[in-house]
Design an enzyme around this catalytic site. Structure first.
Site, PDB file in Angstrom:
ATOM      1  N   HIS A 278     -62.661  28.809  -6.841  1.00  0.00           N
ATOM      2  CA  HIS A 278     -63.111  29.330  -5.546  1.00  0.00           C
ATOM      3  C   HIS A 278     -62.042  29.086  -4.482  1.00  0.00           C
ATOM      4  O   HIS A 278     -61.687  29.997  -3.714  1.00  0.00           O
ATOM      5  CB  HIS A 278     -64.427  28.648  -5.142  1.00  0.00           C
ATOM      6  N   GLU A 279     -61.528  27.856  -4.417  1.00  0.00           N
ATOM      7  CA  GLU A 279     -60.511  27.532  -3.410  1.00  0.00           C
ATOM      8  C   GLU A 279     -59.238  28.347  -3.627  1.00  0.00           C
ATOM      9  O   GLU A 279     -58.584  28.773  -2.666  1.00  0.00           O
ATOM     10  CB  GLU A 279     -60.192  26.036  -3.450  1.00  0.00           C
ATOM     11  N   HIS A 282     -59.221  31.816  -2.057  1.00  0.00           N
ATOM     12  CA  HIS A 282     -58.784  31.936  -0.659  1.00  0.00           C
ATOM     13  C   HIS A 282     -57.275  32.188  -0.581  1.00  0.00           C
ATOM     14  O   HIS A 282     -56.809  32.976   0.240  1.00  0.00           O
ATOM     15  CB  HIS A 282     -59.131  30.662   0.109  1.00  0.00           C
ATOM     16  N   GLU A 358     -65.779  33.662   2.153  1.00  0.00           N
ATOM     17  CA  GLU A 358     -66.297  32.681   1.193  1.00  0.00           C
ATOM     18  C   GLU A 358     -66.973  33.378   0.010  1.00  0.00           C
ATOM     19  O   GLU A 358     -66.855  32.928  -1.131  1.00  0.00           O
ATOM     20  CB  GLU A 358     -67.286  31.743   1.892  1.00  0.00           C
TER      21      GLU A 358
END
Length: 420
Positions: A278-279, A282, A358
């Site tokens: 997930h990070e 970004h 997000e």
């Protein structure tokens, strides 16, 4: 006039606080829709009865404190102006030295101390509730240590900003906002660069991830995403909180992938890899650059609006506020009041953009890991550790949530087509 303005401001704040209390505790609904009862988004399926009650109680209290804190800040700045306290501090600062930089430091220190004292009760109440509900693990001395660090870090940052800002106000009386905006850009980049290596270590200890096998797997994900990461860091947050988190911070050579030790202790390897993916989403989707662009745009608009609102307000009510010119140090509370209000007004839009990013990162995490069970379990664990609401009330979501609600995140995972 003084008594009337003060009475109106205090009554307006109390009525707002009462309205938010009634909304959060008696009107707002946070239950999941009936059609989703018994599914993986229903907190009753992964929280026990006590956890459900604590989650509802703590979320309502935390949300109320949020809605009380921001207007309280506005009330504080207004009263500082209307009672002439700001003007008095400016006079005292001018008597201490003939140098403008020293005058600014003295004035800002006095304002910072008064602000710290005025806002301390709400901060302490928030800390006590967090402690009572076992979110915070800090004792009072460690919490106060962080509060003191916050004070000095904030003071140094504000000192630099205020010295430059008020020099520009004197040099460019009507268009000061334009050079202030241009100078804010390199300052913002500089702060992002030093944040991971100078500021963050003041609060916590950062060290390379001890679990080298896990680090190897995380770096393999990073390599697959073309992310030039060489290390993963962990931070000792367990001495402060039971909450879970991970993030990517900094830019350029100072960029860091960071895992809280609580995350490492409470989640299994599959869940951690989903969080890391997930990070990385970004980074891959260049959200940091969109964030910088958005910051530049909003700062320019905000400073332009602040310039015009300050000029208009001082023309109409300067004498009542004991301030006759924008470039006077005593106008700083008015500047902070206006910018705080503008930030609050803009928060629904900035939060919506953040929630969109997000959700994109969540999708990227699913594309990388393709593990629905791990993703859903991660969101269940995040909900449990933070005693957060799966489906918060609308106003809370609009003004507080910079992440999608857990209901939205879990439903996205359930609907995700692993076969693609």
């Amino acid at each position: 006039m003084l008594r009337k303005w003060t009475f109106r401001a205090v009554i307006a704040y109390l009525l707002f606080g009462l309205a938010m209390y009634v909304y959060l505790f008696y009107i707002a609904q946070a239950a999941v829709p009936d059609s989703l009862k018994g599914t993986s988004v229903d907190p009753a399926t992964f929280l026990n009865y006590r956890e459900l009650m604590l989650s509802e109680e703590y979320s309502k209290i935390r949300n109320l404190l949020f809605f009380l804190s921001t207007p309280y800040e506005w009330l504080f700045y207004f009263l500082i102006l209307i009672f002439g306290i700001s003007k008095g501090m400016e006079k005292w600062a001018k008597n201490t030295s003939k140098f403008h930089v020293i005058q600014t430091a003295v004035y800002l220190f006095l304002l910072s101390v008064i602000s710290f004292i005025a806002t301390f009760p709400l901060s302490y109440i928030s800390y006590r509730f967090s402690k009572a509900y076992h979110i915070s693990t800090q004792n009072f001395s460690l919490w106060m240590k962080d509060e003191v660090i916050d004070f000095w870090v904030g003071f140094i940052e504000m000192f630099i900003i205020v010295v430059v800002l008020y020099w520009l106000m004197k040099r460019f009386k009507k268009r000061w906002w334009l050079p202030a905006w241009l100078l804010s850009i390199p300052f913002m980049v500089f702060m992002m660069f030093i944040q991971p290596v100078v500021i963050d270590p003041l609060y916590n200890d950062f060290y390379p991830l001890k679990n080298k096998e896990l680090e190897t797997k995380i770096l393999a994900l990073a390599e697959k995403a073309n992310i030039p990461a060489e290390h993963v860091y962990e931070v000792n947050m367990s001495e402060k909180t039971n909450s879970l988190n991970a993030y990517v911070t900094g830019i350029g050579s100072n960029a860091r992938i960071v895992l809280w030790d609580t995350t490492l202790e409470q989640l299994n390897e599959e869940e951690i890899l989903f969080i890391m993916a997930h990070e990385m989403g970004h980074y891959v989707e260049k959200h940091i650059y969109f964030g910088i662009a958005g910051y530049i745009l909003l700062t320019g608009i905000g400073l332009w609006l602040t310039s015009h609102i300050m000029s208009w307000w001082l023309r109409k009510h300067g004498k009542d506020l004991k301030v006759t010119g924008i470039s006077q140090l005593s106008s700083l509370p008015l500047f902070l009041l206006i910018t705080s209000m503008l930030l609050f007004v803009a928060s629904p839009m900035t939060n919506w953009i953040s929630r969109y990013e997000e959700m994109r990162a969540d999708r990227y995490g699913m594309e990388m890991t393709r593990n629905k069970e791990a993703a859903i379990q991660t969101f269940h664990d995040l909900t449990k550790s933070g005693l957060s609401q799966v489906n918060p009330p609308l106003l809370v979501k609009i003004f507080r949530y910079d992440h999608p609600t857990m209901l939205e995140r879990i439903r996205m995972v359930e609907d995700f087509d692993i076969g693609k």
